[in-house]
Motif scaffolding. Sequence first.
Motif, PDB file in Angstrom:
ATOM      1  N   ASP A  53       9.072  -9.914   0.384  1.00  0.00           N
ATOM      2  CA  ASP A  53       9.967 -10.001  -0.761  1.00  0.00           C
ATOM      3  C   ASP A  53      10.052  -8.616  -1.411  1.00  0.00           C
ATOM      4  O   ASP A  53       9.255  -7.720  -1.120  1.00  0.00           O
ATOM      5  CB  ASP A  53       9.551 -11.099  -1.749  1.00  0.00           C
ATOM      6  N   THR A  54      11.036  -8.447  -2.262  1.00  0.00           N
ATOM      7  CA  THR A  54      11.318  -7.118  -2.807  1.00  0.00           C
ATOM      8  C   THR A  54      10.166  -6.572  -3.639  1.00  0.00           C
ATOM      9  O   THR A  54       9.918  -5.362  -3.617  1.00  0.00           O
ATOM     10  CB  THR A  54      12.612  -7.128  -3.639  1.00  0.00           C
ATOM     11  N   GLU A  55       9.470  -7.413  -4.346  1.00  0.00           N
ATOM     12  CA  GLU A  55       8.341  -6.934  -5.160  1.00  0.00           C
ATOM     13  C   GLU A  55       7.188  -6.463  -4.271  1.00  0.00           C
ATOM     14  O   GLU A  55       6.561  -5.441  -4.557  1.00  0.00           O
ATOM     15  CB  GLU A  55       7.880  -8.018  -6.138  1.00  0.00           C
ATOM     16  N   GLN A  56       6.912  -7.186  -3.182  1.00  0.00           N
ATOM     17  CA  GLN A  56       5.879  -6.750  -2.233  1.00  0.00           C
ATOM     18  C   GLN A  56       6.244  -5.397  -1.644  1.00  0.00           C
ATOM     19  O   GLN A  56       5.395  -4.514  -1.521  1.00  0.00           O
ATOM     20  CB  GLN A  56       5.742  -7.742  -1.073  1.00  0.00           C
ATOM     21  N   ARG A  57       7.485  -5.258  -1.258  1.00  0.00           N
ATOM     22  CA  ARG A  57       7.941  -4.016  -0.624  1.00  0.00           C
ATOM     23  C   ARG A  57       7.816  -2.852  -1.587  1.00  0.00           C
ATOM     24  O   ARG A  57       7.349  -1.769  -1.219  1.00  0.00           O
ATOM     25  CB  ARG A  57       9.400  -4.186  -0.160  1.00  0.00           C
ATOM     26  N   TYR A  58       8.237  -3.053  -2.816  1.00  0.00           N
ATOM     27  CA  TYR A  58       8.188  -1.966  -3.782  1.00  0.00           C
ATOM     28  C   TYR A  58       6.742  -1.577  -4.090  1.00  0.00           C
ATOM     29  O   TYR A  58       6.410  -0.390  -4.156  1.00  0.00           O
ATOM     30  CB  TYR A  58       8.950  -2.343  -5.053  1.00  0.00           C
ATOM     31  N   ALA A  59       5.880  -2.577  -4.243  1.00  0.00           N
ATOM     32  CA  ALA A  59       4.459  -2.296  -4.509  1.00  0.00           C
ATOM     33  C   ALA A  59       3.832  -1.537  -3.341  1.00  0.00           C
ATOM     34  O   ALA A  59       3.055  -0.586  -3.544  1.00  0.00           O
ATOM     35  CB  ALA A  59       3.709  -3.599  -4.769  1.00  0.00           C
ATOM     36  N   GLU A  60       4.172  -1.939  -2.116  1.00  0.00           N
ATOM     37  CA  GLU A  60       3.644  -1.257  -0.927  1.00  0.00           C
ATOM     38  C   GLU A  60       4.108   0.193  -0.892  1.00  0.00           C
ATOM     39  O   GLU A  60       3.332   1.100  -0.584  1.00  0.00           O
ATOM     40  CB  GLU A  60       4.105  -2.017   0.336  1.00  0.00           C
ATOM     41  N   MET A  61       5.373   0.418  -1.223  1.00  0.00           N
ATOM     42  CA  MET A  61       5.923   1.772  -1.212  1.00  0.00           C
ATOM     43  C   MET A  61       5.213   2.653  -2.234  1.00  0.00           C
ATOM     44  O   MET A  61       4.828   3.792  -1.943  1.00  0.00           O
ATOM     45  CB  MET A  61       7.434   1.730  -1.471  1.00  0.00           C
ATOM     46  N   LEU A  62       5.011   2.134  -3.431  1.00  0.00           N
ATOM     47  CA  LEU A  62       4.327   2.922  -4.453  1.00  0.00           C
ATOM     48  C   LEU A  62       2.885   3.217  -4.053  1.00  0.00           C
ATOM     49  O   LEU A  62       2.391   4.326  -4.267  1.00  0.00           O
ATOM     50  CB  LEU A  62       4.366   2.204  -5.808  1.00  0.00           C
ATOM     51  N   ASN A 105       8.214   9.091  -6.294  1.00  0.00           N
ATOM     52  CA  ASN A 105       8.606   7.687  -6.368  1.00  0.00           C
ATOM     53  C   ASN A 105       7.992   7.005  -7.583  1.00  0.00           C
ATOM     54  O   ASN A 105       8.653   6.217  -8.252  1.00  0.00           O
ATOM     55  CB  ASN A 105       8.210   6.958  -5.082  1.00  0.00           C
ATOM     56  N   ALA A 106       6.738   7.307  -7.871  1.00  0.00           N
ATOM     57  CA  ALA A 106       6.092   6.747  -9.062  1.00  0.00           C
ATOM     58  C   ALA A 106       6.712   7.332 -10.330  1.00  0.00           C
ATOM     59  O   ALA A 106       6.918   6.618 -11.315  1.00  0.00           O
ATOM     60  CB  ALA A 106       4.590   7.015  -9.020  1.00  0.00           C
ATOM     61  N   LEU A 107       7.042   8.603 -10.294  1.00  0.00           N
ATOM     62  CA  LEU A 107       7.652   9.267 -11.446  1.00  0.00           C
ATOM     63  C   LEU A 107       8.973   8.628 -11.851  1.00  0.00           C
ATOM     64  O   LEU A 107       9.270   8.494 -13.041  1.00  0.00           O
ATOM     65  CB  LEU A 107       7.869  10.758 -11.124  1.00  0.00           C
ATOM     66  N   VAL A 108       9.786   8.199 -10.870  1.00  0.00           N
ATOM     67  CA  VAL A 108      11.108   7.631 -11.173  1.00  0.00           C
ATOM     68  C   VAL A 108      11.079   6.106 -11.280  1.00  0.00           C
ATOM     69  O   VAL A 108      12.127   5.479 -11.438  1.00  0.00           O
ATOM     70  CB  VAL A 108      12.169   8.072 -10.140  1.00  0.00           C
ATOM     71  N   ASP A 109       9.899   5.530 -11.218  1.00  0.00           N
ATOM     72  CA  ASP A 109       9.767   4.071 -11.205  1.00  0.00           C
ATOM     73  C   ASP A 109      10.477   3.395 -12.386  1.00  0.00           C
ATOM     74  O   ASP A 109      11.107   2.346 -12.213  1.00  0.00           O
ATOM     75  CB  ASP A 109       8.280   3.687 -11.193  1.00  0.00           C
ATOM     76  N   ALA A 110      10.411   3.964 -13.555  1.00  0.00           N
ATOM     77  CA  ALA A 110      11.009   3.327 -14.743  1.00  0.00           C
ATOM     78  C   ALA A 110      12.524   3.160 -14.604  1.00  0.00           C
ATOM     79  O   ALA A 110      13.105   2.227 -15.169  1.00  0.00           O
ATOM     80  CB  ALA A 110      10.685   4.134 -15.996  1.00  0.00           C
ATOM     81  N   ASP A 111      13.164   4.021 -13.842  1.00  0.00           N
ATOM     82  CA  ASP A 111      14.607   3.910 -13.615  1.00  0.00           C
ATOM     83  C   ASP A 111      14.931   3.193 -12.305  1.00  0.00           C
ATOM     84  O   ASP A 111      15.862   2.394 -12.246  1.00  0.00           O
ATOM     85  CB  ASP A 111      15.255   5.307 -13.590  1.00  0.00           C
ATOM     86  N   ARG A 112      14.181   3.501 -11.280  1.00  0.00           N
ATOM     87  CA  ARG A 112      14.503   2.979  -9.952  1.00  0.00           C
ATOM     88  C   ARG A 112      14.174   1.495  -9.800  1.00  0.00           C
ATOM     89  O   ARG A 112      14.938   0.746  -9.197  1.00  0.00           O
ATOM     90  CB  ARG A 112      13.755   3.794  -8.898  1.00  0.00           C
ATOM     91  N   ARG A 113      13.030   1.074 -10.323  1.00  0.00           N
ATOM     92  CA  ARG A 113      12.646  -0.333 -10.146  1.00  0.00           C
ATOM     93  C   ARG A 113      13.673  -1.290 -10.754  1.00  0.00           C
ATOM     94  O   ARG A 113      14.074  -2.246 -10.089  1.00  0.00           O
ATOM     95  CB  ARG A 113      11.250  -0.609 -10.685  1.00  0.00           C
ATOM     96  N   PRO A 114      14.152  -1.072 -11.986  1.00  0.00           N
ATOM     97  CA  PRO A 114      15.188  -1.972 -12.519  1.00  0.00           C
ATOM     98  C   PRO A 114      16.465  -1.965 -11.669  1.00  0.00           C
ATOM     99  O   PRO A 114      17.111  -3.002 -11.491  1.00  0.00           O
ATOM    100  CB  PRO A 114      15.457  -1.445 -13.929  1.00  0.00           C
ATOM    101  N   TYR A 115      16.821  -0.808 -11.136  1.00  0.00           N
ATOM    102  CA  TYR A 115      17.992  -0.709 -10.256  1.00  0.00           C
ATOM    103  C   TYR A 115      17.786  -1.562  -9.005  1.00  0.00           C
ATOM    104  O   TYR A 115      18.677  -2.320  -8.600  1.00  0.00           O
ATOM    105  CB  TYR A 115      18.235   0.757  -9.878  1.00  0.00           C
ATOM    106  N   LEU A 116      16.619  -1.442  -8.374  1.00  0.00           N
ATOM    107  CA  LEU A 116      16.345  -2.222  -7.158  1.00  0.00           C
ATOM    108  C   LEU A 116      16.279  -3.720  -7.469  1.00  0.00           C
ATOM    109  O   LEU A 116      16.756  -4.536  -6.677  1.00  0.00           O
ATOM    110  CB  LEU A 116      15.059  -1.738  -6.493  1.00  0.00           C
ATOM    111  N   ARG A 117      15.703  -4.073  -8.609  1.00  0.00           N
ATOM    112  CA  ARG A 117      15.667  -5.496  -8.997  1.00  0.00           C
ATOM    113  C   ARG A 117      17.074  -6.037  -9.226  1.00  0.00           C
ATOM    114  O   ARG A 117      17.394  -7.156  -8.817  1.00  0.00           O
ATOM    115  CB  ARG A 117      14.809  -5.686 -10.241  1.00  0.00           C
TER     116      ARG A 117
END
Length: 182
Positions: free
Chosen positions: A141-150, A159-171
Amino acid sequence: MTALLTTRADAARHLAETLLGDSGDRWRHSAGVAERAAGLADRLGLDPDVLVAAAWLHDIGYAKPIAHTGFHPLDGAVHLTGEGWPARVAGLVAYHSGARFVAAARGFTDQLAVFADERSLMADALTYADQTVGPRGERVDTEQRYAEMLLRHGPCSVNALVDADRRPYLRATAARVEALLR
C-alpha cells in the motif's frame, strides 16, 4: 533472431531491460510497476501503450551509463529525449512520484522544467503504480511504500527534507486514483 517490437510498451521494456536488467531489485520493481500500470490503464480507461511504457521507463535514470546528475527522474527523461522517445513519455518519467519536490530541493527545477508536467490522470496512474509496488516488485500500500522509501534513503536525505510537501501530494494522488477505482 531479434524480436519484433510492436508497441511502445514493448520497446520500453526492451530499453528498461537493457539498462536495468542486471540491477536485481530495481528491475523487479520496474517490472512490477509496469504490470500494475497495465491493470490500471484498463480500469481507468487510459492508453496502455503510453502508461505501460512510462512505467517500464520510470526508473531507468538509475542506470549507471545514463546517471549523469544522480537525480533519476531527470537523467531518465534526458536519456529518453536523446533517444527520440515522445515528449509525453519523457515528461511522465521526469515528474513521476512527486519528483518536482525533490528537484526543487536539489536545485534541478530549471532542468526539469524542460519537460512537460502534465498533472493528469495518466501522471497520477504512473505515480500510483510506482507507489503501490515495493522494491522487489511486490504489491504494497502507498503508506508502506513511502515509509520504505524514507527508511532506504535515510532521515537526512533530500526525500526526508521534502516530506512535508511531497507526502500530502502522494496521498492526494493515491486518493484520486483509488476513488476512480471504486
